[in-house]
Design a protein around this motif. Sequence first.
Motif, PDB file in Angstrom:
ATOM      1  N   GLY A   1       1.182  -0.238   0.309  1.00 27.22           N
ATOM      2  CA  GLY A   1       0.643   1.111   0.127  1.00 27.22           C
ATOM      3  C   GLY A   1      -0.359   1.483   1.193  1.00 27.22           C
ATOM      4  N   ASP A   2      -0.228   2.704   1.695  1.00 22.76           N
ATOM      5  CA  ASP A   2      -1.239   3.263   2.592  1.00 22.76           C
ATOM      6  C   ASP A   2      -2.308   4.014   1.788  1.00 22.76           C
ATOM      7  N   ASN A   3      -2.071   4.086   0.483  1.00 23.26           N
ATOM      8  CA  ASN A   3      -3.012   4.660  -0.483  1.00 23.26           C
ATOM      9  C   ASN A   3      -2.449   4.340  -1.854  1.00 23.26           C
ATOM     10  N   GLY A   4      -3.098   4.827  -2.886  1.00 18.01           N
ATOM     11  CA  GLY A   4      -2.608   4.590  -4.230  1.00 18.01           C
ATOM     12  C   GLY A   4      -1.402   5.445  -4.564  1.00 18.01           C
ATOM     13  N   GLY A   5      -0.953   5.350  -5.830  1.00 21.71           N
ATOM     14  CA  GLY A   5       0.168   6.148  -6.286  1.00 21.71           C
ATOM     15  C   GLY A   5      -0.083   7.627  -6.076  1.00 21.71           C
TER      16      GLY A   5
ATOM     17  N   LYS B   1      -3.937   8.644  -5.348  1.00 18.79           N
ATOM     18  CA  LYS B   1      -3.958   8.992  -3.931  1.00 18.79           C
ATOM     19  C   LYS B   1      -4.887  10.162  -3.619  1.00 18.79           C
ATOM     20  N   SER B   2      -5.667  10.014  -2.571  1.00 22.43           N
ATOM     21  CA  SER B   2      -6.537  11.029  -1.953  1.00 22.43           C
ATOM     22  C   SER B   2      -7.878  11.221  -2.649  1.00 22.43           C
ATOM     23  N   ASP B   3      -8.037  10.714  -3.894  1.00 17.23           N
ATOM     24  CA  ASP B   3      -9.330  10.858  -4.574  1.00 17.23           C
ATOM     25  C   ASP B   3     -10.190   9.636  -4.288  1.00 17.23           C
ATOM     26  N   VAL B   4     -10.832   9.642  -3.105  1.00 13.23           N
ATOM     27  CA  VAL B   4     -11.500   8.434  -2.625  1.00 13.23           C
ATOM     28  C   VAL B   4     -12.822   8.159  -3.319  1.00 13.23           C
ATOM     29  N   ASN B   5     -13.157   8.954  -4.308  1.00 17.01           N
ATOM     30  CA  ASN B   5     -14.309   8.597  -5.133  1.00 17.01           C
ATOM     31  C   ASN B   5     -13.992   7.383  -6.001  1.00 17.01           C
ATOM     32  N   ALA B   6     -12.705   7.083  -6.210  1.00 21.35           N
ATOM     33  CA  ALA B   6     -12.308   6.009  -7.118  1.00 21.35           C
ATOM     34  C   ALA B   6     -11.372   5.029  -6.429  1.00 21.35           C
ATOM     35  N   GLU B   7     -11.317   3.801  -6.974  1.00 21.61           N
ATOM     36  CA  GLU B   7     -10.531   2.730  -6.379  1.00 21.61           C
ATOM     37  C   GLU B   7      -9.027   3.011  -6.426  1.00 21.61           C
ATOM     38  N   GLY B   8      -8.580   3.839  -7.353  1.00 20.60           N
ATOM     39  CA  GLY B   8      -7.153   4.131  -7.433  1.00 20.60           C
ATOM     40  C   GLY B   8      -6.595   4.760  -6.179  1.00 20.60           C
ATOM     41  N   ALA B   9      -7.440   5.394  -5.388  1.00 27.05           N
ATOM     42  CA  ALA B   9      -6.973   6.028  -4.155  1.00 27.05           C
ATOM     43  C   ALA B   9      -6.782   5.026  -3.035  1.00 27.05           C
ATOM     44  N   SER B  10      -7.644   4.012  -2.976  1.00 30.94           N
ATOM     45  CA  SER B  10      -7.745   3.209  -1.756  1.00 30.94           C
ATOM     46  C   SER B  10      -7.613   1.700  -1.954  1.00 30.94           C
ATOM     47  N   HIS B  11      -7.528   1.218  -3.197  1.00 32.47           N
ATOM     48  CA  HIS B  11      -7.484  -0.226  -3.448  1.00 32.47           C
ATOM     49  C   HIS B  11      -6.019  -0.667  -3.498  1.00 32.47           C
ATOM     50  N   ASN B  12      -5.561  -1.300  -2.426  1.00 33.57           N
ATOM     51  CA  ASN B  12      -4.147  -1.671  -2.288  1.00 33.57           C
ATOM     52  C   ASN B  12      -3.993  -3.172  -2.069  1.00 33.57           C
ATOM     53  N   PRO B  13      -2.831  -3.719  -2.394  1.00 32.24           N
ATOM     54  CA  PRO B  13      -2.577  -5.146  -2.157  1.00 32.24           C
ATOM     55  C   PRO B  13      -2.312  -5.453  -0.680  1.00 32.24           C
ATOM     56  N   LEU B  14      -2.714  -6.642  -0.275  1.00 33.03           N
ATOM     57  CA  LEU B  14      -2.467  -7.149   1.083  1.00 33.03           C
ATOM     58  C   LEU B  14      -1.945  -8.571   0.986  1.00 33.03           C
TER      59      LEU B  14
END
Length: 766
Positions: free
Chosen positions: A364-368, A424-437
Motif C-alpha cells: 500500500g502507498d496509503n490505507g484503504g 486513505k488521505s486522512d493523515v490525522n490517523a494511522e489508517g491513512a499512512s500505517h502500511n505493511p513492509l
Amino acid sequence: MRNLLFVLSRRWVMLTGILGIYSLPLVAQHDPVQPYQGKIGKTLRETTLWAPEKEKAPKDAPNIIWILLDDVGFGASSAFGGLIETLTIDALANNGLRYTNFHTTGLCTPTRAALLTGRNAHSVGMGHHADFSIGAPGYSGEIPFEAGTVAEIFRENGYNTYALGKWHSTHPDIATAAGPYNRWPTGRGFDHFYGFVSGSTDQWHPQLVEENNPINIEPNTHHLNELLTNKAISYIANQKSADAEKPFFLYFAPGATHAPHQVAKEWSDRYRGKFDQGWDKYREAVFKRQQALGLLPRNAVLPPRQTGVKAWETLTADEKKVFARFMEVYAGFLSYTDYEIGRIVSYLKQNDLLNNTLIVLMIGDNGGSKEGTYTGTIGFADKSQGEDISFLLSQYDKIGTEYTAPNYPLGWSQATNTPFRYWKSDVNAEGASHNPLILYYPNRIKEKGLRTQYSHVVDILPTTIELTGVKNPDFINGYQQRPIQGISLVYSIADAKAATRHTIQYYELHGGRSIYKDGWKASVYHPRNMFGEAKVTDINFNPPDFSQDRWELYNLNEDWTETKDLVASNPQKLEELKALFDREADVNKVYPLRNFKEGVVAPEVHAKTVIYQGTTTKTRVPVGKGSVSIISAIELPKQNAEGVIFANGGLQGGTSLYILNGKLHYTLTDGIKEVTLTSTTPLVAGKNTIRIDFTNTSAVVLSVNNQHAAEQSIASKTKYLASIASEGISVGKDLNAPVSKVYPGPYPFTGIVSKIVIEQKVEPTN
C-alpha cells in the motif's frame, strides 16, 4: 582499437536510437569527459591507448525489486492478519522480515515521490498530486533534479533500471506528446518504462505508455497485471541474457488495488459468500488474527466503527448483498495481484536469481481507499446513481468486469485498515499512512520475524543503498544533490530490539496534519468536501478556517490505535508537538496550508483547438461551461467506408462518432444508457464535414455538410465530454475501452480524418 570500437558503438547507438531500433543507454547518465591518461603518438605504435573504465556495480551486487501496491490497508493481506489470501506475500514475509510500524504519506503521489527520492514529499514539490499543483515550492508538482531518484542513483552505479505500472509523478501539462520528457520515468533514470502515467487506469483497457510513447494494445484480452508481469520478466530475461553479471533495479507498481476494482470472475468468485458476515465481523476476526501473529502491541484495542459507517446488522438485505460483492471483487483483485507477483518470484527462483535479489514489498502507498463513499461506486459518468441501492444491485453481475469501474464502500475501507481509524488521505490517523513492509534478501538477510521500529517510506532508499553497497553520488547530471532525509533500516535487521532511529515525522494532506515524535503524536482532522465528510454532490460545503481545527494528542507507545485523546491531561505536550510541526513544516516547505484543490489553476480553455491528421495518441482538450462544437473534416473511400472518426471516454461514459453499416452514428453514453444520433443524410465519397454542436439549451445537434441530420435533448454535456479533458480524444479509432460495444474496438476508420476542430464559447472569468 578499443577506442575505435567505443566510438563506433556510440555512433551506432545514436543512429539506431534515432531510428527507434534501440534506446537502451550504454553509459551512465553523468558521464563527463575525463582527462586523457594515455599517450598520443604520430602512429599507433607510438601511442599508448587508454579508455576510461565505466562504472560497474559492486561485485556480487544484488538485483533489486521494489514492489509498491496501491490502496491496500494494513489488515487486508493474509500476511498481516487479513482475510484475503496472498500466498506469495505470505511466503516472502515468512522468509524475511515484517515491519509492523512502517508508514507512507497517506496518498499515492506524495508516497511515490518520497519513495523514489528518499526525501519528504513536500520538500521535493509533491505535497499533493502533481495534478493539483499550485505556485508554492511544496506543491510545484515537479520533483527537482537536485533530488535524484533511486533509478538515477543506481544507474550511476552500473545497474539497469526498469519501471512498470503506475507512475503518477509527472505534471499533466507535460504528460503529453509535446513533453518535455525529462520528468517522465525515462527522464528520471529509468532505462525502460511500461505502464501508465496517471493515477489510475482501466485494468481491462489500460491507457499504456512504453518509454514515453502511448501505445494501443486493443483489442486487449489480458488483465493489466498480466501485461506488467510479462514485461517485467522480459526485461529481466533480456538483460541477464546480455550480461548475466550486471544487476537490475525493478520498480514494480501495479495499479492494484486502486479503483477500478476489476478482475476476472474466476478470482472474485473464489470469495463468494466469504464476506457475508460484513465489515464489523471482518474487523473483529482480523484483529484477533493480528494479535495471534504478534503484529500488535499487547495493549492495543480495536477502535469503534468510524462515524458515518453503518453497523452491518442494520443494513437491508439488498445492501448486504451488493456491499459484500464489492468486497469479493476487491479481494479477488488483491489475490490475483499476489499471484502475478508470484510469477516474477518464481521466474527468479527458476533461474537461480532469487537468492541474490533484494525484494522490498510495500503493501500500500496509503490505507484503504475512501473514494467509494458510504455505498460503493460503479464508476459511471452519471454520478447520481451512486446512492441508489436498487441501481447498484442491478449492476451486481457486472461489478469487476469491463462494464464497471467499481470501488468498495467506506465500511470495507476501515475493515481493510484494521486495526486503525480512518482511511486513505486522512493523515490525522494511522489508517491513512500505517502500511505493511516486507524485506526479503536471502543472501544477506538471514533473520526472520517481526520488526517494530518506527519507519517511513523515505527510509527505503537509504536502506537499499546500504544493503547493496552502492555510492550515493554528490552530483547527478551536473545537479548537486540535496541530502537524503530517510534513515536506513539496516540497523534493525540483525537486532529486533534496536532503538528506533527515525524519531520525528510530519504528515500533511489538504489541511489535515500530524506530527510524530518518540511515540507521541499530535494530529488534526481538517474537514473537506471529499469522499465521505459531506455528500459528494454537496458543492456548497465550505471547510472551516484552519484556525478552528481541533488538535488531538495520542501516546502511541501505550495506545497504538489512537483511542484515548490526551489533550486535556497533557496540554504541554500538545503545544510542544505543535511547535515541532511548525519547524518541520518550515524545513519541508509544507506551508501554505490549503483545502482540497484550493489554489489549483484550472486548465485554460481555448476558443479553438485543432487536432491534426496522423495523430496516434489521445489529445486532452479542456472543456469549458459554454457551448462546444466538434467539427470533423474527413475523406471517405469510394467503397467500404466504416470505423471510428473520433472517440472520447469509454464504456463508463463518453462519445463516439463512427460509420457502421453505411450510416453515420454519434453515440453518447453515461455508462448506464446509450443515446445514439443517426444521420439520414448520405455521405459522399471524398471530402465531408461533420459537425456536432453541444448547445447551451441542453441539446446535441449532428450536421453533415452543413445540413441538419439529427438532434437529441440531453441533461448535461459534462458527463459525456469530461473525458476529453481527463483522458483525451482519439482520432481515427477508439483507443482503450471502447465507447460502445456495437463495434469491435478500436474499429479504425477506413478513410482519412484530415483534422478535428473543437470550438468553444469561452465564458469570461470574473
